[in-house]
Design a protein around this motif. Structure first.
Motif, PDB file in Angstrom:
ATOM      1  N   THR A   1       0.838  -1.206   0.000  1.00 42.54           N
ATOM      2  CA  THR A   1       0.000   0.000   0.000  1.00 42.54           C
ATOM      3  C   THR A   1       0.872   1.255   0.000  1.00 42.54           C
ATOM      4  OG1 THR A   1      -1.642  -1.236   1.264  1.00 42.54           O
ATOM      5  CG2 THR A   1      -1.888   1.162   1.237  1.00 42.54           C
ATOM      6  N   LEU A   2       1.927   1.224   0.792  1.00 36.61           N
ATOM      7  CA  LEU A   2       2.836   2.375   0.849  1.00 36.61           C
ATOM      8  C   LEU A   2       3.546   2.586  -0.489  1.00 36.61           C
ATOM      9  CD1 LEU A   2       4.252   1.712   4.417  1.00 36.61           C
ATOM     10  CD2 LEU A   2       3.072   3.799   3.728  1.00 36.61           C
ATOM     11  N   CYS A   3       3.910   1.486  -1.144  1.00 32.70           N
ATOM     12  CA  CYS A   3       4.583   1.596  -2.446  1.00 32.70           C
ATOM     13  C   CYS A   3       3.648   2.196  -3.492  1.00 32.70           C
ATOM     14  CB  CYS A   3       5.072   0.227  -2.920  1.00 32.70           C
ATOM     15  SG  CYS A   3       6.503  -0.376  -2.026  1.00 32.70           S
ATOM     16  N   GLU A   4       2.366   1.811  -3.409  1.00 32.31           N
ATOM     17  CA  GLU A   4       1.395   2.325  -4.383  1.00 32.31           C
ATOM     18  C   GLU A   4       1.294   3.841  -4.329  1.00 32.31           C
ATOM     19  OE1 GLU A   4      -2.392   0.408  -3.764  1.00 32.31           O
ATOM     20  OE2 GLU A   4      -1.534  -1.558  -4.239  1.00 32.31           O
ATOM     21  N   SER A   5       1.489   4.378  -3.132  1.00 30.76           N
ATOM     22  CA  SER A   5       1.348   5.832  -3.006  1.00 30.76           C
ATOM     23  C   SER A   5       2.651   6.566  -3.319  1.00 30.76           C
ATOM     24  CB  SER A   5       0.850   6.194  -1.595  1.00 30.76           C
ATOM     25  OG  SER A   5       1.801   5.783  -0.650  1.00 30.76           O
ATOM     26  N   SER A   6       3.673   5.809  -3.688  1.00 28.63           N
ATOM     27  CA  SER A   6       4.941   6.444  -4.040  1.00 28.63           C
ATOM     28  C   SER A   6       5.113   6.388  -5.563  1.00 28.63           C
ATOM     29  CB  SER A   6       6.089   5.708  -3.343  1.00 28.63           C
ATOM     30  OG  SER A   6       7.313   6.247  -3.749  1.00 28.63           O
ATOM     31  N   GLU A   7       5.468   7.497  -6.148  1.00 30.84           N
ATOM     32  CA  GLU A   7       5.499   7.587  -7.615  1.00 30.84           C
ATOM     33  C   GLU A   7       6.517   6.664  -8.273  1.00 30.84           C
ATOM     34  OE1 GLU A   7       6.039  11.541  -8.973  1.00 30.84           O
ATOM     35  OE2 GLU A   7       4.070  12.199  -8.270  1.00 30.84           O
ATOM     36  N   ASP A   8       7.708   6.582  -7.694  1.00 33.49           N
ATOM     37  CA  ASP A   8       8.765   5.851  -8.401  1.00 33.49           C
ATOM     38  C   ASP A   8       9.074   4.477  -7.807  1.00 33.49           C
ATOM     39  OD1 ASP A   8       9.891   6.770  -6.112  1.00 33.49           O
ATOM     40  OD2 ASP A   8      11.813   7.293  -7.005  1.00 33.49           O
ATOM     41  N   LEU A   9       8.185   3.951  -6.967  1.00 30.66           N
ATOM     42  CA  LEU A   9       8.413   2.610  -6.416  1.00 30.66           C
ATOM     43  C   LEU A   9       7.510   1.603  -7.122  1.00 30.66           C
ATOM     44  CD1 LEU A   9       8.638   2.950  -2.528  1.00 30.66           C
ATOM     45  CD2 LEU A   9      10.490   2.499  -4.127  1.00 30.66           C
ATOM     46  N   THR A  10       8.113   0.564  -7.659  1.00 35.06           N
ATOM     47  CA  THR A  10       7.323  -0.508  -8.265  1.00 35.06           C
ATOM     48  C   THR A  10       7.598  -1.789  -7.495  1.00 35.06           C
ATOM     49  OG1 THR A  10       7.659   0.536 -10.398  1.00 35.06           O
ATOM     50  CG2 THR A  10       6.827  -1.721 -10.419  1.00 35.06           C
ATOM     51  N   LEU A  11       6.576  -2.260  -6.807  1.00 35.42           N
ATOM     52  CA  LEU A  11       6.743  -3.506  -6.060  1.00 35.42           C
ATOM     53  C   LEU A  11       6.600  -4.665  -7.038  1.00 35.42           C
ATOM     54  CD1 LEU A  11       7.119  -4.621  -3.156  1.00 35.42           C
ATOM     55  CD2 LEU A  11       4.651  -4.857  -3.054  1.00 35.42           C
ATOM     56  N   VAL A  12       7.721  -5.307  -7.373  1.00 41.56           N
ATOM     57  CA  VAL A  12       7.673  -6.335  -8.419  1.00 41.56           C
ATOM     58  C   VAL A  12       7.283  -7.709  -7.886  1.00 41.56           C
ATOM     59  CG1 VAL A  12       9.202  -5.202 -10.071  1.00 41.56           C
ATOM     60  CG2 VAL A  12      10.195  -6.643  -8.303  1.00 41.56           C
ATOM     61  N   SER A  13       7.545  -7.940  -6.613  1.00 40.00           N
ATOM     62  CA  SER A  13       7.145  -9.230  -6.055  1.00 40.00           C
ATOM     63  C   SER A  13       7.209  -9.194  -4.533  1.00 40.00           C
ATOM     64  CB  SER A  13       8.059 -10.332  -6.594  1.00 40.00           C
ATOM     65  OG  SER A  13       7.400 -11.561  -6.572  1.00 40.00           O
ATOM     66  N   GLU A  14       6.535 -10.140  -3.915  1.00 46.51           N
ATOM     67  CA  GLU A  14       6.611 -10.248  -2.451  1.00 46.51           C
ATOM     68  C   GLU A  14       6.808 -11.695  -2.046  1.00 46.51           C
ATOM     69  OE1 GLU A  14       2.401  -9.623  -0.773  1.00 46.51           O
ATOM     70  OE2 GLU A  14       2.666  -7.943  -2.145  1.00 46.51           O
ATOM     71  N   PHE A  15       7.505 -11.864  -0.937  1.00 47.50           N
ATOM     72  CA  PHE A  15       7.881 -13.208  -0.505  1.00 47.50           C
ATOM     73  C   PHE A  15       7.660 -13.362   0.992  1.00 47.50           C
ATOM     74  CE2 PHE A  15      10.428 -11.817  -4.040  1.00 47.50           C
ATOM     75  CZ  PHE A  15      10.194 -12.826  -4.961  1.00 47.50           C
ATOM     76  N   GLU A  16       7.224 -14.570   1.380  1.00 51.68           N
ATOM     77  CA  GLU A  16       7.027 -14.788   2.807  1.00 51.68           C
ATOM     78  C   GLU A  16       8.209 -15.492   3.463  1.00 51.68           C
ATOM     79  OE1 GLU A  16       3.982 -17.907   3.812  1.00 51.68           O
ATOM     80  OE2 GLU A  16       3.285 -17.335   1.806  1.00 51.68           O
ATOM     81  N   SER A  17       9.243 -15.775   2.659  1.00 52.75           N
ATOM     82  CA  SER A  17      10.446 -16.337   3.279  1.00 52.75           C
ATOM     83  C   SER A  17      11.695 -15.868   2.530  1.00 52.75           C
ATOM     84  CB  SER A  17      10.396 -17.872   3.272  1.00 52.75           C
ATOM     85  OG  SER A  17      10.852 -18.370   2.036  1.00 52.75           O
ATOM     86  N   GLY A  18      12.807 -15.880   3.258  1.00 56.57           N
ATOM     87  CA  GLY A  18      14.076 -15.469   2.677  1.00 56.57           C
ATOM     88  C   GLY A  18      14.533 -16.393   1.569  1.00 56.57           C
ATOM     89  N   ILE A  19      14.228 -17.665   1.709  1.00 53.89           N
ATOM     90  CA  ILE A  19      14.676 -18.644   0.705  1.00 53.89           C
ATOM     91  C   ILE A  19      14.004 -18.370  -0.640  1.00 53.89           C
ATOM     92  CG2 ILE A  19      14.588 -21.089   0.068  1.00 53.89           C
ATOM     93  CD1 ILE A  19      15.103 -21.723   3.015  1.00 53.89           C
ATOM     94  N   GLU A  20      12.694 -18.085  -0.591  1.00 48.28           N
ATOM     95  CA  GLU A  20      11.973 -17.751  -1.832  1.00 48.28           C
ATOM     96  C   GLU A  20      12.583 -16.515  -2.475  1.00 48.28           C
ATOM     97  OE1 GLU A  20       7.804 -17.083  -1.358  1.00 48.28           O
ATOM     98  OE2 GLU A  20       7.548 -18.901  -0.204  1.00 48.28           O
ATOM     99  N   ALA A  21      12.924 -15.549  -1.627  1.00 51.20           N
ATOM    100  CA  ALA A  21      13.479 -14.292  -2.143  1.00 51.20           C
ATOM    101  C   ALA A  21      14.828 -14.526  -2.814  1.00 51.20           C
ATOM    102  CB  ALA A  21      13.615 -13.282  -1.008  1.00 51.20           C
ATOM    103  N   ILE A  22      15.638 -15.379  -2.238  1.00 50.22           N
ATOM    104  CA  ILE A  22      16.966 -15.642  -2.816  1.00 50.22           C
ATOM    105  C   ILE A  22      16.830 -16.228  -4.220  1.00 50.22           C
ATOM    106  CG2 ILE A  22      18.942 -17.207  -2.647  1.00 50.22           C
ATOM    107  CD1 ILE A  22      18.981 -16.614   0.300  1.00 50.22           C
ATOM    108  N   LYS A  23      15.903 -17.162  -4.356  1.00 48.55           N
ATOM    109  CA  LYS A  23      15.688 -17.766  -5.678  1.00 48.55           C
ATOM    110  C   LYS A  23      15.343 -16.672  -6.698  1.00 48.55           C
ATOM    111  CE  LYS A  23      14.028 -22.173  -3.927  1.00 48.55           C
ATOM    112  NZ  LYS A  23      12.800 -22.879  -3.576  1.00 48.55           N
ATOM    113  N   PHE A  24      14.471 -15.768  -6.286  1.00 46.37           N
ATOM    114  CA  PHE A  24      14.061 -14.676  -7.171  1.00 46.37           C
ATOM    115  C   PHE A  24      15.251 -13.764  -7.482  1.00 46.37           C
ATOM    116  CE2 PHE A  24      12.545 -10.321  -7.732  1.00 46.37           C
ATOM    117  CZ  PHE A  24      11.597 -10.475  -8.738  1.00 46.37           C
ATOM    118  N   LEU A  25      16.007 -13.415  -6.441  1.00 49.24           N
ATOM    119  CA  LEU A  25      17.121 -12.474  -6.614  1.00 49.24           C
ATOM    120  C   LEU A  25      18.256 -13.061  -7.453  1.00 49.24           C
ATOM    121  CD1 LEU A  25      17.116 -10.974  -3.020  1.00 49.24           C
ATOM    122  CD2 LEU A  25      16.555  -9.748  -5.117  1.00 49.24           C
TER     123      LEU A  25
END
Lengths: 105, 235
Positions: free
Chosen positions: B18-42
């Motif tokens: 929600t906070l990202c939506e109200s910011s002009e230059d922030l694009t939330l490309v994905s969200e993760f509920e664990s660090g391991i999932e995030a590492i795979k993405f990164l």
């Protein structure tokens, strides 16, 4: 005693009712699960796990504007990590206040 | 700025979104509920900024930070108001936010990230990078386990798994020899057979079509033998 409110969520969502409701739905669902798991952890005297869930619940207490409740939750979490549940009953009272509040939303 | 959020709490992820939506230059490309999932993405995608929860079960925010090789900027989030910012030992951590995150505070942290972003690359010290080059993280039952690469003496492929053997332990990982070969220093390891990669420094002796590693006799393919001989310091 302080009362829960929606000031934080309304400010966050810039007053957009739909966004507030979307957030409330997620908070309510998650809070219910967290309180249940917290209770199980306390019943089984798994205080490390109870501290983890108290930590998550604390965030929700803060979302509903309970500043004293948040401080108590913080204290309770730290005590649980030391294997003490001295603040459990007080924490339960705050939980009931929050749950009674969200049930009507 | 492309950003992601890593937090095991759905509420926290939605608040950041929600906070990202109200910011002009922030694009939330994905969200993760664990660090391991995030590492795979990164490992596959580039982002400019991570909103990262410190307290997560099994693999928390600090574990994720220590795993990132070329980290983007990070804003830590925590529900601990007394959070000791040990994390500022990492240059790429620009700020931390206490939950529930206030909008003004969020904007301040993002503004800081914007400013610091223009000074990239930052990252860790050369010493830390060198140390990480000697480490390998393997995923076993959703846990990332660190192995010191020089301690590996043999890797064997069997079916869909590889067995990584170190002095004290053996790890079974769902992967292939080709994949792990790419993660190992080419000057120290050699694939001597379609099913075996050896650590050259652990060779005890060599016969015509086999090599002794510790107490294990490992076959050497005819096609691999010339490369093996070339890599040895022969008298």
């Amino acid at each position: 005693m302080e009362k829960p409110n929606l000031d934080y969520l309304e400010d966050l969502c810039e007053g957009k009712e739909e966004s507030v409701q979307r957030l409330l739905n997620v908070v309510k669902k998650e809070l219910k699960e967290e309180v249940s798991t917290y209770a199980e952890a306390i019943a089984s005297k798994d205080y490390d796990s109870a501290a983890l869930w108290a930590h998550k619940i604390k965030h929700k207490i803060g979302i509903f504007g309970l500043e004293n409740g948040y401080a108590l939750a913080q204290k309770h979490e730290l005590l649980l990590r030391e294997g003490k549940k001295d603040a459990h009953e007080e924490f339960e009272r705050i939980l009931k206040t929050v749950q009674d509040f969200v049930i009507d939303l | 700025m492309r950003c992601i959020v890593v937090d095991d709490e759905a509420t926290a992820r939605l608040i950041i979104s929600t906070l990202c939506e109200s910011s002009e230059d922030l694009t939330l490309v994905s969200e993760f509920e664990s660090g391991i999932e995030a590492i795979k993405f990164l490992n596959a995608e580039e982002v400019d900024l991570i909103f990262l929860d410190i307290h997560m079960p099994t693999f928390d925010g600090m574990d994720l930070i220590k795993t990132l090789k070329d980290p983007p900027q990070v804003i830590l989030t925590t529900a601990d108001p007394n959070f000791a910012i040990q994390a500022f030992e990492f240059d790429f951590i620009v700020d931390y936010l206490v939950k529930p995150i206030e909008k003004e505070r969020f904007e301040k942290a993002v503004s800081r990230a914007r400013k610091m972003g223009s000074n990239k690359p930052r990252g860790r010290s050369d010493a830390a990078d060198a140390s990480e080059e000697n480490q390998l993280y393997i995923n076993i039952h959703r846990r990332l386990i660190k192995i010191d690469i020089p301690s590996i003496y043999l890797i064997e492929a069997k079916g869909d798994y590889i067995y990584i053997k170190t002095e004290g332990k053996e790890y079974k990982v769902h992967s292939t020899l080709t994949k792990i070969e790419q993660k190992l220093p080419a000057d120290a390891f050699l694939r001597v057979h379609r099913s075996f990669v050896i650590n050259l420094s652990e060779i005890v002796d060599i016969e015509d079509n086999s090599v002794l590693i510790k107490r294990e006799i490992i076959p050497v393919s005819r096609s691999k033998r010339p490369e093996l001989m070339k890599r040895l310091n022969l008298l």
